[in-house]
Design a protein around this motif. Structure first.
Motif, PDB file in Angstrom:
ATOM      1  N   GLU A 101     -10.257  23.908 -20.453  1.00  0.00           N
ATOM      2  CA  GLU A 101      -9.721  24.985 -21.002  1.00  0.00           C
ATOM      3  C   GLU A 101      -8.982  26.190 -20.192  1.00  0.00           C
ATOM      4  O   GLU A 101      -8.561  26.959 -20.646  1.00  0.00           O
ATOM      5  N   GLY A 157      -7.938  31.959 -30.805  1.00  0.00           N
ATOM      6  CA  GLY A 157      -7.192  31.850 -31.986  1.00  0.00           C
ATOM      7  C   GLY A 157      -7.017  33.217 -32.544  1.00  0.00           C
ATOM      8  O   GLY A 157      -5.625  33.632 -32.666  1.00  0.00           O
ATOM      9  N   ASP A 202     -13.574  29.790 -28.745  1.00  0.00           N
ATOM     10  CA  ASP A 202     -12.502  29.337 -29.340  1.00  0.00           C
ATOM     11  C   ASP A 202     -11.680  30.161 -30.583  1.00  0.00           C
ATOM     12  O   ASP A 202     -10.722  30.311 -30.511  1.00  0.00           O
ATOM     13  N   TYR A 242      -8.197  22.537 -33.340  1.00  0.00           N
ATOM     14  CA  TYR A 242      -9.014  22.848 -31.984  1.00  0.00           C
ATOM     15  C   TYR A 242      -9.530  21.680 -31.588  1.00  0.00           C
ATOM     16  O   TYR A 242      -9.576  21.349 -30.348  1.00  0.00           O
ATOM     17  N   TYR A 243     -10.291  20.885 -32.451  1.00  0.00           N
ATOM     18  CA  TYR A 243     -11.080  19.810 -32.194  1.00  0.00           C
ATOM     19  C   TYR A 243     -10.549  18.572 -32.407  1.00  0.00           C
ATOM     20  O   TYR A 243     -10.909  17.360 -31.915  1.00  0.00           O
ATOM     21  N   ILE A 291      -7.783  28.441 -36.119  1.00  0.00           N
ATOM     22  CA  ILE A 291      -8.793  27.549 -35.725  1.00  0.00           C
ATOM     23  C   ILE A 291      -9.252  26.383 -36.907  1.00  0.00           C
ATOM     24  O   ILE A 291     -10.040  25.467 -36.580  1.00  0.00           O
ATOM     25  N   THR A 295      -6.377  24.491 -27.256  1.00  0.00           N
ATOM     26  CA  THR A 295      -7.428  25.352 -26.851  1.00  0.00           C
ATOM     27  C   THR A 295      -8.489  24.868 -26.025  1.00  0.00           C
ATOM     28  O   THR A 295      -8.740  25.155 -25.170  1.00  0.00           O
ATOM     29  N   ARG A 296      -8.879  23.683 -26.506  1.00  0.00           N
ATOM     30  CA  ARG A 296     -10.079  22.812 -25.578  1.00  0.00           C
ATOM     31  C   ARG A 296      -9.019  21.989 -24.581  1.00  0.00           C
ATOM     32  O   ARG A 296      -9.917  21.560 -23.343  1.00  0.00           O
ATOM     33  N   SER A 311     -10.279  21.327 -37.870  1.00  0.00           N
ATOM     34  CA  SER A 311     -10.147  22.017 -37.006  1.00  0.00           C
ATOM     35  C   SER A 311      -8.968  21.543 -35.900  1.00  0.00           C
ATOM     36  O   SER A 311      -9.504  20.474 -35.300  1.00  0.00           O
TER      37      SER A 311
END
Length: 424
Positions: free
Chosen positions: A375, A15, A11, A178-179, A162, A268-269, A176
């Motif tokens: 991903e 980023g 991750d 990303y999550y 991130i 990203t995920r 985040s």
């Protein structure tokens, strides 16, 4: 947390991309190795020049970093390197289909590499933000690290994208993207109001029971037989109402039912090419949860077994509830119905690569609550199977990327300035 080390390093690399971080000794190489490995899985022999260009263009792995990345993967036997003298000519991927790439790289890193203080601190912050957003001050106190290290790691996180900082109710909240992808302001407000522990607990209960009907949560105050506190129950309602989780719906018998999932992860995920696969997976889970928990007449005993049967056999036996229960799957072109009697229909899978990937993801979400392999950049995998001329034309069509300078540390810049002054 060996697996998590590789996963969070992946991750972080996504980023940071080509940003240079002087504090990191090993973390970026670990992240590059994980990135390359997930894209090599299942591929045949690759020409080094093709890999060099593709990994730079699609994965932000610069040429000078590719050799140490490949040598790390060769150490754990994920690849075999064919060489002429010291020059690498071919790469032969050797990653078993069902091997966990992150696990293998993480175990190697734990045994062979010693992460420095900034790297360990960055991983600790990401581990916490993966579970739920955090009050910045509370997270700093919880981790017990030096303030300068903590602040620098947060700066690196925000620079890479991130980590994001939001202010809600006078509190600084770290999230985040990303999550957690949707309505970050609303999420920050929930953390500021209810606190992280309640939110983390509520999210974990949803994760353990992906696709649970919202009406049952309201009626019983439980998810999967586990009691929710009054605060958790209110949080689940707000998560759904404010679009932080976006429950799929099924209409049947004159009513509409929503099904709960954990918040959608960021790009990203869950890259753009796989978003539709994720939507189809949620529709599959919602359909079998409806049959399990809200049947008209015939109850599904094991949602996982039903989806495995659809995957293995290509169809499900006919029943009278199929038209309502599987309506979303028809709309999304995951499957189609075949009428076998006046009031019975069989569900038949439309066997495409996307639908089979959605089925696999749905089964995984039901089993573990988490997803993997979403991903992977399919364009990069396609490019790896082409020749060097194709790759060169693809790269030439894009603008030349500029390598970015390192992320400057204000303290380090000050110390360097003082050193120069002493030399005068």
């Amino acid at each position: 947390m060996s697996r998590e080390t590789a996963e969070f390093a992946y991750d972080l690399h996504a980023g940071l991309s080509v940003l240079q971080v002087p504090e990191f000794d090993h973390l970026q190489v670990i992240g590059m190795s994980a990135t390359l490995a997930v894209h090599l899985k299942g591929l045949g022999e690759i020409d080094y020049e093709v890999l060099r260009k593709v990994s730079d263009h699609f994965m932000s792995i610069p040429s000078y970093a590719l050799r140490p990345v490949l040598e790390l993967l060769a150490e754990i036997e994920f690849v075999r390197l064919l060489t002429t003298g010291r020059t690498i000519t071919k790469i032969v991927p050797n990653i078993p289909l069902f091997d966990d790439v992150y696990e293998g790289i993480g175990e190697y890193a734990a045994k062979e590499l010693t992460l420095n203080g900034h790297e360990q601190a960055t991983l600790a912050i990401l581990e916490n933000l993966y579970k739920a957003p955090r009050n910045r001050d509370a997270l700093f106190n919880r981790l017990g690290m030096e303030k300068g290290v903590f602040d620098r790691c947060v700066t690196l996180g925000t620079t890479s994208g991130i980590v994001a900082q939001h202010t809600a109710r006078g509190k600084n909240i770290l999230i985040s993207p990303y999550y957690f992808a949707d309505n970050l302001d609303g999420l920050a407000d929930l953390v500021a109001g209810a606190g992280t522990p309640a939110l983390e607990s509520a999210l974990q209960k949803v994760k353990d029971n992906q696709g649970w009907p919202l009406s049952l949560v309201r009626a019983t105050g439980e998810i999967g037989g586990v009691k929710l506190s009054s605060t958790e129950a209110k949080l689940v309602e707000k998560l759904a109402a404010e679009g932080i989780v976006k429950p799929p719906t099924i209409r049947f018998g004159g009513r509409t039912e929503s099904f709960l999932f954990t918040p959608k992860p960021g790009a990203t995920r869950l890259n753009a090419a796989n978003r539709e696969i994720y939507e189809r997976a949620m529709a599959l889970i919602s359909a079998v949860r409806k049959g399990q928990l809200l049947p008209n007449a015939y109850r599904i005993r094991s949602p996982v077994r039903i989806l495995e049967s659809l995957r293995d056999n290509g169809y499900l036996r006919g029943n009278s509830e199929a038209r309502d229960q599987y309506h979303n799957l028809i709309v999304l072109r995951v499957a189609h119905l075949k009428q076998t009697a006046t009031d019975r229909w069989q569900l038949h899978l439309n066997r495409t690569q996307e639908n089979e990937a959605a089925l696999s993801l749905a089964i995984q979400l039901l089993r573990s609550g988490t997803m993997a392999n979403m991903e992977v950049d399919q364009e990069a995998r396609i490019a790896l199977s082409k020749d060097e001329e194709y790759i060169q034309s693809l790269i030439s069509a894009a603008e030349l990327k500029k390598r970015q300078k390192q992320v400057t540390d204000a303290q380090a810049a000050h110390e360097f300035e003082q050193l120069i002054l002493k030399l005068d």
